[in-house]
Design a protein around this motif. Structure first.
Motif, PDB file in Angstrom:
ATOM      1  N   GLU A 196       0.827  -1.212   0.000  1.00 38.00           N
ATOM      2  CA  GLU A 196       0.000   0.000   0.000  1.00 38.00           C
ATOM      3  C   GLU A 196       0.858   1.257   0.000  1.00 38.00           C
ATOM      4  N   THR A 197       1.942   1.229   0.809  1.00 39.22           N
ATOM      5  CA  THR A 197       2.822   2.405   0.894  1.00 39.22           C
ATOM      6  C   THR A 197       3.530   2.664  -0.430  1.00 39.22           C
ATOM      7  N   HIS A 199       2.617   1.776  -3.462  1.00 35.22           N
ATOM      8  CA  HIS A 199       1.762   2.007  -4.640  1.00 35.22           C
ATOM      9  C   HIS A 199       0.624   2.978  -4.381  1.00 35.22           C
ATOM     10  N   GLY A 200       0.413   3.365  -3.109  1.00 32.81           N
ATOM     11  CA  GLY A 200      -0.571   4.387  -2.804  1.00 32.81           C
ATOM     12  C   GLY A 200      -2.022   3.964  -2.966  1.00 32.81           C
ATOM     13  N   ARG A 201      -2.285   2.675  -2.891  1.00 30.10           N
ATOM     14  CA  ARG A 201      -3.675   2.191  -2.938  1.00 30.10           C
ATOM     15  C   ARG A 201      -3.770   0.858  -2.202  1.00 30.10           C
ATOM     16  N   PRO A 202      -4.980   0.396  -1.900  1.00 25.60           N
ATOM     17  CA  PRO A 202      -5.115  -0.833  -1.109  1.00 25.60           C
ATOM     18  C   PRO A 202      -4.385  -2.024  -1.738  1.00 25.60           C
ATOM     19  N   ASP A 205      -6.000  -4.025  -4.451  1.00 26.78           N
ATOM     20  CA  ASP A 205      -6.000  -3.361  -5.763  1.00 26.78           C
ATOM     21  C   ASP A 205      -4.631  -3.496  -6.426  1.00 26.78           C
ATOM     22  N   VAL A 206      -3.579  -3.308  -5.623  1.00 26.36           N
ATOM     23  CA  VAL A 206      -2.219  -3.407  -6.157  1.00 26.36           C
ATOM     24  C   VAL A 206      -1.997  -4.798  -6.762  1.00 26.36           C
ATOM     25  N   ASP A 209      -2.867  -6.204 -10.402  1.00 27.48           N
ATOM     26  CA  ASP A 209      -1.941  -6.060 -11.534  1.00 27.48           C
ATOM     27  C   ASP A 209      -1.163  -7.371 -11.701  1.00 27.48           C
TER      28      ASP A 209
END
Ligand SMILES: [Zn+2]
Length: 297
Positions: A196-197, A199-202, A205-206, A209
């Protein structure tokens, strides 16, 4: 409980009486009555924001459930000094530092109480579900951070300083600095917090990809294989929030470990996902309570 504890299972559960099991997590607290390996009473509530408030509610709840209870086991969601039975710290709730949970509860409830960190207790619960040929067990919890516990021949291995299983800070060889002060930690590569840190999203969600997911599984396989080389587990059970990846994690991870094993002299460990309900930790707390009742902790 559909599967039996290996070896002494039947004798174990025949001799088993009713135990109180407590799970003190960062977000929720649960108290259960466990009898013959099955949960027969259960209540849960959002964890209080301070330890003293949490202890008051735990005690009042336990007193309402304590009929015919012979001992109590506690899973603490934080760093815990087992020989001293003292909380070192909780990541989420203030006021636990230096608290001897077992003494406080023992005084209030009048029964033997034993506490350990929740990864160790969950490992005992998962171990109680295994077959004999699945011993020893490496239990790995993957959520905000990464923790682990090892059970061999019915015994948790705790190490000299209650620090056994600090798998999250195993060096993998990458160049990213971890919160612990080292560079290249397993946890730094694969934990929910760092996904999360970075990629800036939950994290979920990361991991949608495919390329990030592929690297994530590869890093988990590298970390777990390093642990296998040292510990030689028959079974790895993966618990924690990130085990919600399910087959999307289990299948490629199993293949990656098999590939690593094919280049070595050892067979790959079996890999399984842990109980997603969090209730297995309560069964583990009851196993620990039985040891407390015997005075053998
Ligand atoms: Zn680290």
């Amino acid at each position: 409980m559909s599967r039996e504890r290996p070896g002494t299972t039947s004798a174990y559960y025949r001799a088993c009486v009713r135990y109180l099991a407590i799970d003190i997590g960062g977000s929720k607290t649960a108290v259960a009555v466990v009898s013959e390996g099955a949960i027969t009473g259960y209540t849960t509530w959002p964890s209080a924001s301070h330890a003293s408030e949490s202890l008051d509610r735990i005690i009042s709840t336990c007193l309402s459930m304590i009929d015919d209870i012979s001992a109590c086991g506690v899973a603490f969601g934080g760093v815990f000094d087992f020989p001293q039975q003292t909380c070192v710290r909780s990541m989420h709730v203030s006021g636990w530092e230096g608290t001897d949970i077992s003494s406080v509860l023992q005084h209030a409830l009048g029964i033997p109480v034993v506490t350990d960190n929740d990864a160790n207790v969950a490992a005992l619960g998962e171990y109680s579900l295994l077959d004999q040929n699945e011993d020893p067990l490496l239990y790995v919890t993957m959520s905000t951070g990464v923790g682990a516990a090892f059970v061999a021949n019915h015994q948790l291995i705790r190490g000299a300083h209650s620090m056994f299983g600090e798998l999250g800070h195993l060096p993998l060889g990458h160049d990213k600095p971890c919160n612990c002060g080292q560079i290249g930690c397993f946890e730094r590569a694969v934990s929910g917090y760092w996904l999360e840190t970075d990629h800036g999203r939950p994290a979920a969600d990361v991991l949608a990809d495919p390329e990030i997911h592929r690297q994530w599984v590869a890093d988990i396989a590298t970390g777990l294989w390093s642990a296998c080389v040292v510990l030689d587990p028959a079974m790895i059970v993966i618990g924690g929030g990130m085990s919600a990846q399910g087959e999307r994690l289990l299948d490629p991870l199993t293949q990656a470990l098999a590939q690593k094993a094919s280049k070595s002299e050892r067979p790959p460990p079996a890999v399984r996902l842990g109980d997603p309900t969090g209730r297995t930790v309560l069964v583990g707390a009851a196993v620990m309570a039985r040891e407390a009742e015997r005075g053998s902790r």
